[in-house]
Design an enzyme around this catalytic site. Structure first.
Site, short mmCIF file in Angstrom:
data_model
loop_
_atom_site.label_atom_id
_atom_site.label_comp_id
_atom_site.label_asym_id
_atom_site.label_seq_id
_atom_site.Cartn_x
_atom_site.Cartn_y
_atom_site.Cartn_z
N SER A 55 0.88 -1.06 0.01
CA SER A 55 -0.13 -0.02 0.02
C SER A 55 0.87 1.14 0.13
CB SER A 55 -1.02 0.10 1.18
OG SER A 55 -1.57 -1.08 1.23
N1 SAH Z 1 -0.73 -4.55 4.24
C1 SAH Z 1 -0.20 -4.83 3.18
C2 SAH Z 1 -0.90 -4.75 1.96
C3 SAH Z 1 -0.65 -5.75 0.97
S1 SAH Z 1 -1.90 -5.87 -0.36
C4 SAH Z 1 1.02 -3.76 3.17
O1 SAH Z 1 1.72 -3.54 4.23
O2 SAH Z 1 1.57 -3.51 2.23
C5 SAH Z 1 -3.23 -6.58 0.06
C6 SAH Z 1 -2.91 -8.03 0.89
O3 SAH Z 1 -4.32 -8.69 1.08
C7 SAH Z 1 -2.39 -8.86 -0.76
O4 SAH Z 1 -1.45 -9.37 -0.39
C8 SAH Z 1 -3.42 -9.96 -0.57
O5 SAH Z 1 -2.91 -11.30 -1.02
C9 SAH Z 1 -4.35 -10.08 0.41
N2 SAH Z 1 -5.49 -10.31 0.65
C10 SAH Z 1 -6.63 -10.25 -0.19
N3 SAH Z 1 -7.73 -10.97 0.11
C11 SAH Z 1 -7.38 -11.61 1.33
C12 SAH Z 1 -8.06 -12.59 2.10
N4 SAH Z 1 -9.34 -13.03 2.18
N5 SAH Z 1 -7.31 -12.92 3.51
C13 SAH Z 1 -6.00 -12.59 3.58
N6 SAH Z 1 -5.31 -11.62 2.89
C14 SAH Z 1 -6.16 -11.34 1.80
#
Ligand code: SAH
Length: 211
Positions: A59
């Site tokens: 993000s």
């Molecule tokens: N918090 C992260 C954001 C990563 S993007 C950061 O610090 O950058 C969002 C993430 O959510 C992705 O890795 C994706 O695989 C995950 N995601 C999507 N749906 C999900 C679910 N149902 N359960 C767990 N993770 C999920």
């Protein structure tokens, strides 16, 4: 990182509305470069989402800051994060809360996040490979829940795992283009909803991917 680079980072966050002192201190201490692929390390100070493995993105730092700030996390709090990615937000949360549980559906990302957090000596974050739409009932209730992927509506299990007085910050919206970051606060007799700002996140997807 030079002190000048860190000052620039904090200035950029402030100019986008991140003003909470504890949140800003967390951003001073954690280098995003540790959480992005080597090819993007030189762009890690830019306030933009960056690609990580499994077709996901990490993000935008100011959005992470605004989410953490909106959730009003205290030093005694137990926090749930949904969507660990490579663990940058989890590392920020580790400095704000007592305990952080973070659920990621892509097993390789969960492994990468664990390795990143361990390398930095962060010991109060547990990364779980699983489907975050179900929350983490065995550790509930949570003082705060932060969701890093967009759903149509707040998932019911997450609402029910929020402690009374606690808040969940999450993006909601159907399409890629139209999403709103909202804050849901659990009150004595229900839930209160506040709209924070327009955002763009990857979708919240059911189920787990082993590779
Ligand atoms: N918090 C992260 C954001 C990563 S993007 C950061 O610090 O950058 C969002 C993430 O959510 C992705 O890795 C994706 O695989 C995950 N995601 C999507 N749906 C999900 C679910 N149902 N359960 C767990 N993770 C999920």
């Amino acid at each position: 990182m030079t002190p000048e680079q860190v000052m620039r980072r904090i200035y950029a966050l402030r100019s986008r509305g991140v003003t909470d002192a504890r949140v800003l201190t967390a951003f001073e201490k954690i280098d995003r470069a540790e959480f992005v692929p080597a090819t993007f390390a030189e762009r890690s100070e830019e306030d933009v989402p960056l690609p990580i493995a499994s077709g996901q993105t990490t993000s935008q730092p100011s959005v992470i800051g605004l989410m953490a700030q909106a959730a009003r996390i205290g030093p005694r709090d137990k926090v749930l994060e949904i969507g660990t990615g490579t663990g940058f937000q989890a590392a920020i949360l580790s400095r704000l809360a007592r305990r952080v549980y973070s659920v990621e559906r892509h097993a390789p990302l969960a492994r990468a996040a664990r390795a990143n957090l361990e390398r930095l000596g962060i010991t109060n974050v547990t990364v779980i490979t699983g489907d975050g739409t179900r929350g983490l009932p065995e550790q509930a209730p949570f003082d705060a829940i932060l969701v890093s992927a967009a759903a149509e509506d707040p998932p019911g299990p997450l609402l029910s795992q929020l402690r009374e007085g606690g808040s969940m910050v999450l993006p909601v919206g159907v399409s890629d283009a139209v999403q709103t970051l909202i804050k849901v606060t659990r009150t004595e007799d229900g839930y209160e909803y506040d709209e924070l700002m327009p955002v763009r996140f990857v979708p919240l997807v059911d189920g787990v991917e082993q590779d």
